[in-house]
Design a protein around this motif. Structure first.
Motif, PDB file in Angstrom:
ATOM      1  N   LYS A 199      -8.448 -11.054  12.703  1.00 34.04           N
ATOM      2  CA  LYS A 199      -7.890  -9.759  13.099  1.00 34.04           C
ATOM      3  C   LYS A 199      -7.852  -8.712  11.992  1.00 34.04           C
ATOM      4  O   LYS A 199      -7.872  -7.520  12.283  1.00 34.04           O
ATOM      5  N   ALA A 200      -7.758  -9.143  10.732  1.00 33.21           N
ATOM      6  CA  ALA A 200      -7.507  -8.163   9.667  1.00 33.21           C
ATOM      7  C   ALA A 200      -8.533  -8.127   8.543  1.00 33.21           C
ATOM      8  O   ALA A 200      -8.588  -7.148   7.814  1.00 33.21           O
ATOM      9  N   ALA A 201      -9.314  -9.165   8.393  1.00 35.76           N
ATOM     10  CA  ALA A 201     -10.192  -9.248   7.220  1.00 35.76           C
ATOM     11  C   ALA A 201     -11.224  -8.123   7.144  1.00 35.76           C
ATOM     12  O   ALA A 201     -11.650  -7.754   6.060  1.00 35.76           O
ATOM     13  N   ASN A 202     -11.611  -7.570   8.260  1.00 37.01           N
ATOM     14  CA  ASN A 202     -12.658  -6.550   8.257  1.00 37.01           C
ATOM     15  C   ASN A 202     -12.142  -5.134   8.501  1.00 37.01           C
ATOM     16  O   ASN A 202     -12.916  -4.244   8.825  1.00 37.01           O
ATOM     17  N   ILE A 203     -10.853  -4.935   8.333  1.00 33.32           N
ATOM     18  CA  ILE A 203     -10.301  -3.583   8.464  1.00 33.32           C
ATOM     19  C   ILE A 203     -10.465  -2.891   7.111  1.00 33.32           C
ATOM     20  O   ILE A 203      -9.978  -3.389   6.091  1.00 33.32           O
ATOM     21  N   ASP A 204     -11.185  -1.784   7.103  1.00 36.87           N
ATOM     22  CA  ASP A 204     -11.424  -1.055   5.864  1.00 36.87           C
ATOM     23  C   ASP A 204     -10.114  -0.666   5.197  1.00 36.87           C
ATOM     24  O   ASP A 204      -9.156  -0.258   5.861  1.00 36.87           O
ATOM     25  N   ASN A 205     -10.087  -0.803   3.888  1.00 37.97           N
ATOM     26  CA  ASN A 205      -8.972  -0.383   3.035  1.00 37.97           C
ATOM     27  C   ASN A 205      -7.707  -1.228   3.171  1.00 37.97           C
ATOM     28  O   ASN A 205      -6.638  -0.792   2.770  1.00 37.97           O
ATOM     29  N   ILE A 206      -7.832  -2.412   3.778  1.00 38.93           N
ATOM     30  CA  ILE A 206      -6.717  -3.359   3.807  1.00 38.93           C
ATOM     31  C   ILE A 206      -7.208  -4.670   3.201  1.00 38.93           C
ATOM     32  O   ILE A 206      -8.209  -5.228   3.645  1.00 38.93           O
ATOM     33  N   GLN A 207      -6.507  -5.138   2.182  1.00 37.37           N
ATOM     34  CA  GLN A 207      -6.833  -6.407   1.530  1.00 37.37           C
ATOM     35  C   GLN A 207      -5.976  -7.508   2.158  1.00 37.37           C
ATOM     36  O   GLN A 207      -4.747  -7.411   2.153  1.00 37.37           O
ATOM     37  N   LEU A 208      -6.608  -8.524   2.709  1.00 38.55           N
ATOM     38  CA  LEU A 208      -5.904  -9.669   3.273  1.00 38.55           C
ATOM     39  C   LEU A 208      -5.866 -10.777   2.220  1.00 38.55           C
ATOM     40  O   LEU A 208      -6.908 -11.178   1.697  1.00 38.55           O
ATOM     41  N   LEU A 233      -2.204  -5.949  -7.161  1.00 41.42           N
ATOM     42  CA  LEU A 233      -2.142  -5.306  -5.849  1.00 41.42           C
ATOM     43  C   LEU A 233      -2.099  -3.780  -5.922  1.00 41.42           C
ATOM     44  O   LEU A 233      -2.385  -3.111  -4.924  1.00 41.42           O
ATOM     45  N   LYS A 234      -1.761  -3.238  -7.070  1.00 42.51           N
ATOM     46  CA  LYS A 234      -1.642  -1.772  -7.197  1.00 42.51           C
ATOM     47  C   LYS A 234      -2.973  -1.109  -6.863  1.00 42.51           C
ATOM     48  O   LYS A 234      -4.034  -1.571  -7.245  1.00 42.51           O
ATOM     49  N   GLY A 235      -2.877  -0.031  -6.107  1.00 40.92           N
ATOM     50  CA  GLY A 235      -4.068   0.720  -5.735  1.00 40.92           C
ATOM     51  C   GLY A 235      -4.717   0.273  -4.446  1.00 40.92           C
ATOM     52  O   GLY A 235      -5.708   0.838  -4.015  1.00 40.92           O
ATOM     53  N   GLN A 236      -4.160  -0.744  -3.820  1.00 41.93           N
ATOM     54  CA  GLN A 236      -4.721  -1.211  -2.551  1.00 41.93           C
ATOM     55  C   GLN A 236      -3.604  -1.587  -1.587  1.00 41.93           C
ATOM     56  O   GLN A 236      -2.551  -2.056  -1.989  1.00 41.93           O
ATOM     57  N   LEU A 237      -3.847  -1.349  -0.323  1.00 40.46           N
ATOM     58  CA  LEU A 237      -2.925  -1.759   0.732  1.00 40.46           C
ATOM     59  C   LEU A 237      -3.214  -3.227   1.023  1.00 40.46           C
ATOM     60  O   LEU A 237      -4.377  -3.616   1.181  1.00 40.46           O
ATOM     61  N   ALA A 238      -2.175  -4.057   1.051  1.00 39.67           N
ATOM     62  CA  ALA A 238      -2.404  -5.495   1.206  1.00 39.67           C
ATOM     63  C   ALA A 238      -1.484  -6.107   2.249  1.00 39.67           C
ATOM     64  O   ALA A 238      -0.328  -5.713   2.390  1.00 39.67           O
ATOM     65  N   ILE A 239      -2.032  -7.082   2.961  1.00 41.98           N
ATOM     66  CA  ILE A 239      -1.250  -7.962   3.828  1.00 41.98           C
ATOM     67  C   ILE A 239      -1.230  -9.316   3.141  1.00 41.98           C
ATOM     68  O   ILE A 239      -2.287  -9.896   2.869  1.00 41.98           O
ATOM     69  N   LEU A 240      -0.026  -9.803   2.823  1.00 38.25           N
ATOM     70  CA  LEU A 240       0.119 -11.130   2.247  1.00 38.25           C
ATOM     71  C   LEU A 240       0.567 -12.074   3.357  1.00 38.25           C
ATOM     72  O   LEU A 240       1.668 -11.939   3.890  1.00 38.25           O
ATOM     73  N   SER A 241      -0.295 -12.989   3.720  1.00 38.89           N
ATOM     74  CA  SER A 241      -0.007 -13.982   4.747  1.00 38.89           C
ATOM     75  C   SER A 241       0.385 -15.270   4.030  1.00 38.89           C
ATOM     76  O   SER A 241      -0.440 -15.900   3.365  1.00 38.89           O
ATOM     77  N   VAL A 242       1.653 -15.650   4.152  1.00 38.85           N
ATOM     78  CA  VAL A 242       2.184 -16.805   3.426  1.00 38.85           C
ATOM     79  C   VAL A 242       2.387 -17.956   4.416  1.00 38.85           C
ATOM     80  O   VAL A 242       2.957 -17.763   5.491  1.00 38.85           O
ATOM     81  N   ALA A 255       2.248  -6.959  14.789  1.00 36.16           N
ATOM     82  CA  ALA A 255       3.243  -6.121  14.108  1.00 36.16           C
ATOM     83  C   ALA A 255       2.854  -5.906  12.651  1.00 36.16           C
ATOM     84  O   ALA A 255       2.936  -4.789  12.130  1.00 36.16           O
ATOM     85  N   ALA A 256       2.419  -6.960  11.981  1.00 42.34           N
ATOM     86  CA  ALA A 256       2.032  -6.844  10.574  1.00 42.34           C
ATOM     87  C   ALA A 256       0.790  -5.965  10.410  1.00 42.34           C
ATOM     88  O   ALA A 256       0.761  -5.076   9.550  1.00 42.34           O
ATOM     89  N   ILE A 257      -0.210  -6.220  11.229  1.00 44.64           N
ATOM     90  CA  ILE A 257      -1.446  -5.425  11.140  1.00 44.64           C
ATOM     91  C   ILE A 257      -1.163  -3.976  11.515  1.00 44.64           C
ATOM     92  O   ILE A 257      -1.660  -3.051  10.889  1.00 44.64           O
ATOM     93  N   GLY A 258      -0.325  -3.767  12.536  1.00 44.59           N
ATOM     94  CA  GLY A 258       0.053  -2.404  12.929  1.00 44.59           C
ATOM     95  C   GLY A 258       0.780  -1.678  11.808  1.00 44.59           C
ATOM     96  O   GLY A 258       0.511  -0.499  11.540  1.00 44.59           O
ATOM     97  N   ALA A 259       1.669  -2.380  11.111  1.00 41.56           N
ATOM     98  CA  ALA A 259       2.399  -1.771   9.995  1.00 41.56           C
ATOM     99  C   ALA A 259       1.431  -1.371   8.885  1.00 41.56           C
ATOM    100  O   ALA A 259       1.570  -0.300   8.280  1.00 41.56           O
ATOM    101  N   ALA A 260       0.444  -2.219   8.626  1.00 44.28           N
ATOM    102  CA  ALA A 260      -0.554  -1.904   7.598  1.00 44.28           C
ATOM    103  C   ALA A 260      -1.420  -0.709   8.037  1.00 44.28           C
ATOM    104  O   ALA A 260      -1.667   0.204   7.251  1.00 44.28           O
ATOM    105  N   LYS A 261      -1.880  -0.724   9.280  1.00 45.33           N
ATOM    106  CA  LYS A 261      -2.718   0.375   9.773  1.00 45.33           C
ATOM    107  C   LYS A 261      -1.977   1.716   9.749  1.00 45.33           C
ATOM    108  O   LYS A 261      -2.594   2.749   9.505  1.00 45.33           O
ATOM    109  N   ASP A 262      -0.686   1.681   9.980  1.00 51.68           N
ATOM    110  CA  ASP A 262       0.116   2.912   9.954  1.00 51.68           C
ATOM    111  C   ASP A 262       0.116   3.552   8.569  1.00 51.68           C
ATOM    112  O   ASP A 262       0.418   4.734   8.432  1.00 51.68           O
ATOM    113  N   LEU A 263      -0.198   2.777   7.542  1.00 48.61           N
ATOM    114  CA  LEU A 263      -0.201   3.288   6.172  1.00 48.61           C
ATOM    115  C   LEU A 263      -1.572   3.810   5.727  1.00 48.61           C
ATOM    116  O   LEU A 263      -1.689   4.366   4.639  1.00 48.61           O
ATOM    117  N   LEU A 264      -2.582   3.624   6.564  1.00 48.88           N
ATOM    118  CA  LEU A 264      -3.934   4.097   6.221  1.00 48.88           C
ATOM    119  C   LEU A 264      -4.036   5.603   6.362  1.00 48.88           C
ATOM    120  O   LEU A 264      -3.395   6.228   7.142  1.00 48.88           O
TER     121      LEU A 264
END
Length: 163
Positions: free
Chosen positions: A69-78, A41-50, A154-163
């Protein structure tokens, strides 16, 4: 810690990591048979959906919704994580016509490391983790009732805030 399943308490094992700290070490297998770890996961922003079991309606919905909702957001790995078998996850992807990143916690190592292991059911508790490119936990949600969906926005928003 515990969650409920239709009101019945289910204990969780492991230690839930703290937001702002480095994520714990783990090693998993992908549905393509590759070994992955926290280092992957290092070097990439990731959402882990468990999710507990891809063959249930809520888990199916969670996986499809995050993909929509999240698979096509640039620079976020789902990445989807469960204790399902490689065959079950590949069959689900084929039935949905999706090519998704899915990781298998076949030994419960990830669940234990993230405090979401449900040994009584041999499953993982429904949860979402956002991991920074530096390997820090930026967001977590452990859904308190197993049959409810996570807070996608909330999860996607938290990830987007880090872009």
């Amino acid at each position: 810690m515990e969650i409920t399943r239709k009101g019945q308490a289910i204990p969780l094992e492991g230690t839930v990591p703290t937001v702002g700290e480095a994520i714990p070490s783990f090693s998993l297998t992908t549905i393509k048979g590759e070994t992955v770890s926290n280092e992957t996961l290092k070097g990439q922003l990731a959402i882990l959906s468990v999710f507990p079991d891809i063959n249930t309606s809520v888990c199916d919905q969670q996986t499809r919704t995050f993909n929509e909702k999240a698979a096509n957001i640039d620079n976020i790995q789902l990445i989807s994580v469960s204790r399902n078998t490689k065959e079950e996850l590949n069959n689900w992807c084929a039935a949905q016509g999706l090519d998704m990143e899915m990781w298998i916690d076949d030994k419960g190592e990830f669940g234990q490391a993230f405090g979401i292991n449900m040994p009584s059911l041999d499953k993982l508790a429904r949860s979402v983790f956002v991991i920074t490119a530096d390997g820090l936990l930026a967001y977590k949600e452990i859904v308190p009732e197993m049959v409810e969906e996570p807070n996608y926005d909330a999860a996607i928003g938290a990830a987007k805030d880090l872009l």
